[in-house]
Write a protein that holds these residues in place. Sequence first.
Motif, PDB file in Angstrom:
ATOM      1  N   ALA A  76      -9.962  -3.844 -67.676  1.00 43.99           N
ATOM      2  CA  ALA A  76     -11.035  -3.750 -66.687  1.00 43.99           C
ATOM      3  C   ALA A  76     -12.303  -4.299 -67.318  1.00 43.99           C
ATOM      4  CB  ALA A  76     -11.233  -2.303 -66.264  1.00 43.99           C
ATOM      5  N   ALA A  77     -12.853  -5.336 -66.752  1.00 44.87           N
ATOM      6  CA  ALA A  77     -13.974  -6.035 -67.367  1.00 44.87           C
ATOM      7  C   ALA A  77     -15.103  -6.227 -66.380  1.00 44.87           C
ATOM      8  CB  ALA A  77     -13.521  -7.394 -67.909  1.00 44.87           C
ATOM      9  N   GLY A  78     -16.296  -6.399 -66.922  1.00 43.16           N
ATOM     10  CA  GLY A  78     -17.450  -6.659 -66.074  1.00 43.16           C
ATOM     11  C   GLY A  78     -17.511  -8.087 -65.587  1.00 43.16           C
ATOM     12  N   GLY A  79     -16.716  -8.961 -66.182  1.00 41.47           N
ATOM     13  CA  GLY A  79     -16.703 -10.364 -65.804  1.00 41.47           C
ATOM     14  C   GLY A  79     -15.686 -11.102 -66.661  1.00 41.47           C
ATOM     15  N   ALA A  80     -15.630 -12.402 -66.474  1.00 41.40           N
ATOM     16  CA  ALA A  80     -14.617 -13.202 -67.159  1.00 41.40           C
ATOM     17  C   ALA A  80     -14.790 -13.152 -68.674  1.00 41.40           C
ATOM     18  CB  ALA A  80     -14.677 -14.648 -66.664  1.00 41.40           C
ATOM     19  N   ILE A  81     -16.022 -13.095 -69.167  1.00 41.88           N
ATOM     20  CA  ILE A  81     -16.233 -13.073 -70.616  1.00 41.88           C
ATOM     21  C   ILE A  81     -15.721 -11.756 -71.191  1.00 41.88           C
ATOM     22  CG2 ILE A  81     -17.955 -13.166 -72.446  1.00 41.88           C
ATOM     23  CD1 ILE A  81     -19.678 -14.868 -70.559  1.00 41.88           C
ATOM     24  N   GLY A  82     -16.014 -10.646 -70.526  1.00 41.65           N
ATOM     25  CA  GLY A  82     -15.496  -9.367 -70.978  1.00 41.65           C
ATOM     26  C   GLY A  82     -13.978  -9.339 -70.949  1.00 41.65           C
ATOM     27  N   ALA A  83     -13.394  -9.940 -69.926  1.00 38.48           N
ATOM     28  CA  ALA A  83     -11.940 -10.019 -69.878  1.00 38.48           C
ATOM     29  C   ALA A  83     -11.399 -10.787 -71.071  1.00 38.48           C
ATOM     30  CB  ALA A  83     -11.508 -10.690 -68.573  1.00 38.48           C
ATOM     31  N   ALA A  84     -12.059 -11.880 -71.418  1.00 37.92           N
ATOM     32  CA  ALA A  84     -11.624 -12.672 -72.571  1.00 37.92           C
ATOM     33  C   ALA A  84     -11.732 -11.854 -73.854  1.00 37.92           C
ATOM     34  CB  ALA A  84     -12.472 -13.940 -72.681  1.00 37.92           C
ATOM     35  N   TYR A  85     -12.814 -11.099 -74.006  1.00 37.54           N
ATOM     36  CA  TYR A  85     -12.949 -10.253 -75.193  1.00 37.54           C
ATOM     37  C   TYR A  85     -11.823  -9.228 -75.253  1.00 37.54           C
ATOM     38  CZ  TYR A  85     -17.744 -12.031 -75.782  1.00 37.54           C
ATOM     39  OH  TYR A  85     -18.845 -12.817 -75.967  1.00 37.54           O
ATOM     40  N   GLY A  86     -11.477  -8.662 -74.111  1.00 36.80           N
ATOM     41  CA  GLY A  86     -10.391  -7.696 -74.078  1.00 36.80           C
ATOM     42  C   GLY A  86      -9.062  -8.318 -74.472  1.00 36.80           C
ATOM     43  N   LEU A  87      -8.801  -9.516 -74.004  1.00 36.05           N
ATOM     44  CA  LEU A  87      -7.550 -10.187 -74.350  1.00 36.05           C
ATOM     45  C   LEU A  87      -7.492 -10.528 -75.832  1.00 36.05           C
ATOM     46  CD1 LEU A  87      -7.357 -12.500 -71.214  1.00 36.05           C
ATOM     47  CD2 LEU A  87      -5.722 -10.689 -71.798  1.00 36.05           C
ATOM     48  N   ILE A  88      -8.597 -11.016 -76.365  1.00 35.08           N
ATOM     49  CA  ILE A  88      -8.630 -11.341 -77.792  1.00 35.08           C
ATOM     50  C   ILE A  88      -8.460 -10.067 -78.618  1.00 35.08           C
ATOM     51  CG2 ILE A  88     -10.076 -12.216 -79.660  1.00 35.08           C
ATOM     52  CD1 ILE A  88      -8.989 -14.388 -77.808  1.00 35.08           C
ATOM     53  N   GLY A  89      -9.119  -8.991 -78.204  1.00 33.09           N
ATOM     54  CA  GLY A  89      -9.001  -7.730 -78.916  1.00 33.09           C
ATOM     55  C   GLY A  89      -7.583  -7.188 -78.883  1.00 33.09           C
ATOM     56  N   LEU A  90      -6.892  -7.403 -77.774  1.00 28.76           N
ATOM     57  CA  LEU A  90      -5.506  -6.980 -77.673  1.00 28.76           C
ATOM     58  C   LEU A  90      -4.647  -7.730 -78.695  1.00 28.76           C
ATOM     59  CD1 LEU A  90      -3.614  -5.164 -76.057  1.00 28.76           C
ATOM     60  CD2 LEU A  90      -3.353  -7.015 -74.406  1.00 28.76           C
ATOM     61  N   GLY A  91      -4.909  -9.034 -78.819  1.00 29.94           N
ATOM     62  CA  GLY A  91      -4.196  -9.818 -79.830  1.00 29.94           C
ATOM     63  C   GLY A  91      -4.468  -9.323 -81.234  1.00 29.94           C
ATOM     64  N   ASP A  92      -5.719  -8.928 -81.504  1.00 33.13           N
ATOM     65  CA  ASP A  92      -6.065  -8.374 -82.818  1.00 33.13           C
ATOM     66  C   ASP A  92      -5.223  -7.136 -83.119  1.00 33.13           C
ATOM     67  OD1 ASP A  92      -8.009 -10.303 -83.134  1.00 33.13           O
ATOM     68  OD2 ASP A  92      -9.671  -8.982 -82.601  1.00 33.13           O
ATOM     69  N   ARG A  93      -5.113  -6.262 -82.135  1.00 35.98           N
ATOM     70  CA  ARG A  93      -4.408  -5.004 -82.356  1.00 35.98           C
ATOM     71  C   ARG A  93      -2.916  -5.243 -82.594  1.00 35.98           C
ATOM     72  NH1 ARG A  93      -7.302  -0.360 -80.850  1.00 35.98           N
ATOM     73  NH2 ARG A  93      -5.378   0.777 -80.396  1.00 35.98           N
ATOM     74  N   VAL A  94      -2.328  -6.139 -81.828  1.00 30.41           N
ATOM     75  CA  VAL A  94      -0.913  -6.442 -82.031  1.00 30.41           C
ATOM     76  C   VAL A  94      -0.699  -7.049 -83.415  1.00 30.41           C
ATOM     77  CG1 VAL A  94       1.019  -7.846 -81.246  1.00 30.41           C
ATOM     78  CG2 VAL A  94      -0.434  -6.691 -79.571  1.00 30.41           C
ATOM     79  N   SER A  95      -1.600  -7.948 -83.787  1.00 30.77           N
ATOM     80  CA  SER A  95      -1.464  -8.605 -85.083  1.00 30.77           C
ATOM     81  C   SER A  95      -1.593  -7.610 -86.227  1.00 30.77           C
ATOM     82  CB  SER A  95      -2.516  -9.700 -85.216  1.00 30.77           C
ATOM     83  OG  SER A  95      -2.421 -10.361 -86.452  1.00 30.77           O
ATOM     84  N   LEU A  96      -2.545  -6.682 -86.122  1.00 31.16           N
ATOM     85  CA  LEU A  96      -2.774  -5.720 -87.191  1.00 31.16           C
ATOM     86  C   LEU A  96      -1.651  -4.695 -87.269  1.00 31.16           C
ATOM     87  CD1 LEU A  96      -4.638  -4.444 -89.369  1.00 31.16           C
ATOM     88  CD2 LEU A  96      -5.708  -3.140 -87.518  1.00 31.16           C
ATOM     89  N   ARG A  97      -1.189  -4.228 -86.097  1.00 33.64           N
ATOM     90  CA  ARG A  97      -0.263  -3.088 -86.073  1.00 33.64           C
ATOM     91  C   ARG A  97       1.197  -3.501 -85.984  1.00 33.64           C
ATOM     92  NH1 ARG A  97      -3.566   1.748 -83.174  1.00 33.64           N
ATOM     93  NH2 ARG A  97      -5.617   1.164 -83.954  1.00 33.64           N
ATOM     94  N   GLY A  98       1.452  -4.749 -85.656  1.00 39.16           N
ATOM     95  CA  GLY A  98       2.807  -5.276 -85.786  1.00 39.16           C
ATOM     96  C   GLY A  98       3.699  -5.132 -84.584  1.00 39.16           C
ATOM     97  N   SER A  99       3.354  -4.281 -83.638  1.00 41.01           N
ATOM     98  CA  SER A  99       4.206  -4.105 -82.458  1.00 41.01           C
ATOM     99  C   SER A  99       3.343  -3.740 -81.263  1.00 41.01           C
ATOM    100  CB  SER A  99       5.246  -3.002 -82.700  1.00 41.01           C
ATOM    101  OG  SER A  99       4.625  -1.721 -82.727  1.00 41.01           O
ATOM    102  N   TRP A 100       3.937  -3.951 -80.102  1.00 39.14           N
ATOM    103  CA  TRP A 100       3.225  -3.635 -78.870  1.00 39.14           C
ATOM    104  C   TRP A 100       2.981  -2.134 -78.757  1.00 39.14           C
ATOM    105  CZ3 TRP A 100      -0.017  -4.754 -75.508  1.00 39.14           C
ATOM    106  CH2 TRP A 100      -0.001  -4.287 -74.212  1.00 39.14           C
ATOM    107  N   GLU A 101       3.978  -1.328 -79.127  1.00 40.33           N
ATOM    108  CA  GLU A 101       3.827   0.119 -79.016  1.00 40.33           C
ATOM    109  C   GLU A 101       2.708   0.628 -79.909  1.00 40.33           C
ATOM    110  OE1 GLU A 101       6.613  -1.501 -79.557  1.00 40.33           O
ATOM    111  OE2 GLU A 101       7.650  -1.215 -77.633  1.00 40.33           O
ATOM    112  N   ALA A 102       2.644   0.114 -81.145  1.00 38.07           N
ATOM    113  CA  ALA A 102       1.595   0.547 -82.069  1.00 38.07           C
ATOM    114  C   ALA A 102       0.223   0.077 -81.595  1.00 38.07           C
ATOM    115  CB  ALA A 102       1.877   0.019 -83.469  1.00 38.07           C
ATOM    116  N   ALA A 103       0.186  -1.098 -80.987  1.00 33.74           N
ATOM    117  CA  ALA A 103      -1.088  -1.617 -80.490  1.00 33.74           C
ATOM    118  C   ALA A 103      -1.645  -0.753 -79.379  1.00 33.74           C
ATOM    119  CB  ALA A 103      -0.908  -3.054 -80.017  1.00 33.74           C
TER     120      ALA A 103
END
Length: 847
Positions: A76-103
């Motif tokens: 849920a984002a305030g606009g397209a830029i916030g949505a992009a930040y959320g998507l990038i942050g999701l990638g960070d979490r998957v990369s750091l934690r190794g799995s979708w469940e851990a993310a």
Amino acid sequence: MSRSLSGPTVEWALGRLDSRLQSRGLHRSDGEDGDGPLLRISPAVEVAEDATPHAASGGVEAFDYVPEPDGSITIAAGGAIGAAYGLIGLGDRVSLRGSWEAALDGIGAAGGSPAVPVRGIVRSFSSVDEDLPWFRDHTFWTEYLDWMAESRFNRFHLALGMQYNYGADRHGATDNYLCFAYPFLLEVDGWDVTADGVTPEERDENLQMLRFISAETKRRGMSFQLGLWNHAYDYGRDSRHRYEILGLTPETHGDYSAAALAQLLAECPDIDGLTFRVHYEGGIHDQDHEIFWEKVFAGASGSGRSLEIDMHAKGVDKALLDAAAKPNLRPVLSAKYWAEHQGLPYHQASIRRREEAKPIPPGHEMTGVTEFSRRFTRYGYADFLSEDREAELMFRVWPGTQKLLLWGDPEQAAGYGRLATFGGSQGVDVCEPLFFKGRKGSGVPGGRDPYIAPDLQLGLADWTKYRYTYLVWGRMLFNPDAPADEWRAFLTETYGDHADSVERALSPLSRILPLVTVVHGVGGSNNGYWPEIYTNLPITSGVDPGHYGSDTDSPPVWGTVSPFDPTTFYIINEYAKDLVDGTVGARYTPWEVAQWLEGFVAEAEEHLSALRLVTSQEAQFRRTVIDLEVLSCLGRFFAAKFRSATQYGVYQQCGSGAALRSAVAENVKARDAFATILDRVEGIYQEDLKFGDGASEHGHWALRLPAVERDLQAMKAELDALQAPSDVPAPAHPLRAATSGIRHTPPEAFRRGEDLAISLDSHDATVRGVTLCYRHVNQAEHYQTATMQRSGDSFEAVIPAAHTGSSYPLMYFFDVDLGETRSLHPRFNAALSNQPYHVIFSEDRRP
């Protein structure tokens, strides 16, 4: 209410997310089964107007993660830029934690909204020889802009024309490519103005690249700021321009510039704003400067689209503000955060006395506003933060302190995230690493890469060494309370099992040079002061001080140097005198500064020792450890210099032979620490690292060591010549008593023209008295003081109505008498990342 979000910025971010997922063997799904583990984002993103904490109130850059019952995620984002930040942050979490469940674990608390409205990164074109290759490389821009946007910078500033300072460069100009930018980009309708040696095909290629860069910046959700820092077409002083500008005269200069700017804006529709250096160093004399700029601003206004007009604040006066007051233009002033350097995150409590206003002498009209009548605008926010100001203000972190070595301290970056909006300002532009490489004609073809070790060279990807620097800056400016996951995913990817040691060594070592810059304010200009590769200023008077005499107090030696914040930090010789007299005040002493520096080195040492044992030959790991070693040596060097200079000042005050012997011993430590750097960098960095042609703008640690040695030998000779050393013991340096019992809650606001009561509570029996020190948030002013009256455990004073009857916010701090010592309140925290004073606004403050 909600609606789906889409568009170029969201599509770009989805592509970046896919790349991160693929590295973990994952891929996204819109509900269809496929091979391998699946990640569902359902819907991909949506704009939430009232559903989630950040997205509902944080603007277009805010976002929240909403876990769904089926295991998918709604961003849920305030606009397209916030949505992009959320998507990038999701990638960070998957990369750091190794799995979708851990993310997904705890993801509901991982959203964010911007603390700093303007989070800019600045890249300078400084040399045709070293910069034209990256300027014209599409791959470079794709990778570079990806990382800036992923780091959550929201503004990219491409700076043209910063190669020279008109009227201040004694040898004129040679490498003027894109300096007066228009004829390198355009054939302006109705004008026969060209850059000699630049073909029409080359000019068109430059324009196409500018279009590409600005469009790609916008596609990633960042605004594109074009810096046109120079408007001189002839630098005079017998300059031999490599690309002579033909077809202009002083009479046609302004009209051509206005027409060229109007056409450039039409040709590049993705330019969101323009940055101008409007004082004489940008090529237009201070006297009657508004006549030229009136024309240029009219050309920008005629574009018909909304544009930010960012005027470099140095030398700005009412005439320039009036000239920028035109339809479609949003004037913003950009001030220097800590002169032309990177200092601590807070803003100086006062400026050096050298920066105060002076009357304009006859014959100095060209520089009269900047250097004299409004001199205090040069290195700070000046008088631009009135609550009733005509233009918004932002800050720029200049590249004088550190250009080469790796930097990355989340705590100090978070401090900038909290304090870059000081006084209601808009934010900050950060001048990136390697800024000004090859400046002032010092560049050579293929010479931008600072490494000579073949296995460490990076070519056009030199910026990738500093990925962590960019990431820490951008993420902490966005959210100074961001969890460590924001940067540890990258550290783990880059350094593997050694990520924790790298972080714990680099953080404290990154505080060394900003602290040195603030306290050892030997030169406000980046041209004359580069503490990273320090040109030695002598402690003794027996060595020629070299070029430092132009921008520090006389005589130019360590003991006379004013801090950039002389209200918070002692000048060394003033401290030595007060120490001998037994009247040491509340300001931080050079002895305390040395203790901090030694503490940062000690904090890093355990982790650096562990890294030294690693045998990895991976290039980025080696680059990092080398820089950590150099920073550690610099910390020990400057700590010993502060101690040596202090003891030498004590010797000068009371003739103590013990103090002089101590000064020599500390100077030996300084020399040894500096010499150790040479062992660490031999065969690694260029033997002459060129960021300009001045004595402090280029060089290498090996070239600096002889001056360090000469100062030591001069001090030893002085000790040897001391035939009858005084038996006066060197006085002990005071230890500050703890002031944990002091409490103060600032008023929420003040009423203009009414007395403002300030109270401080103390349950500390050592507190004998308190002085309130206050002024407006206006660097042209000095502090006023009031003795606080004691009533039980409270101290009270009044800031009088005559002072609150102003359009400026108020700032204040306390000088606390602890009996044997004095102390400032509030005090710095351990990371030196907080603000050592309070700021309050009036009830009339603009919304």
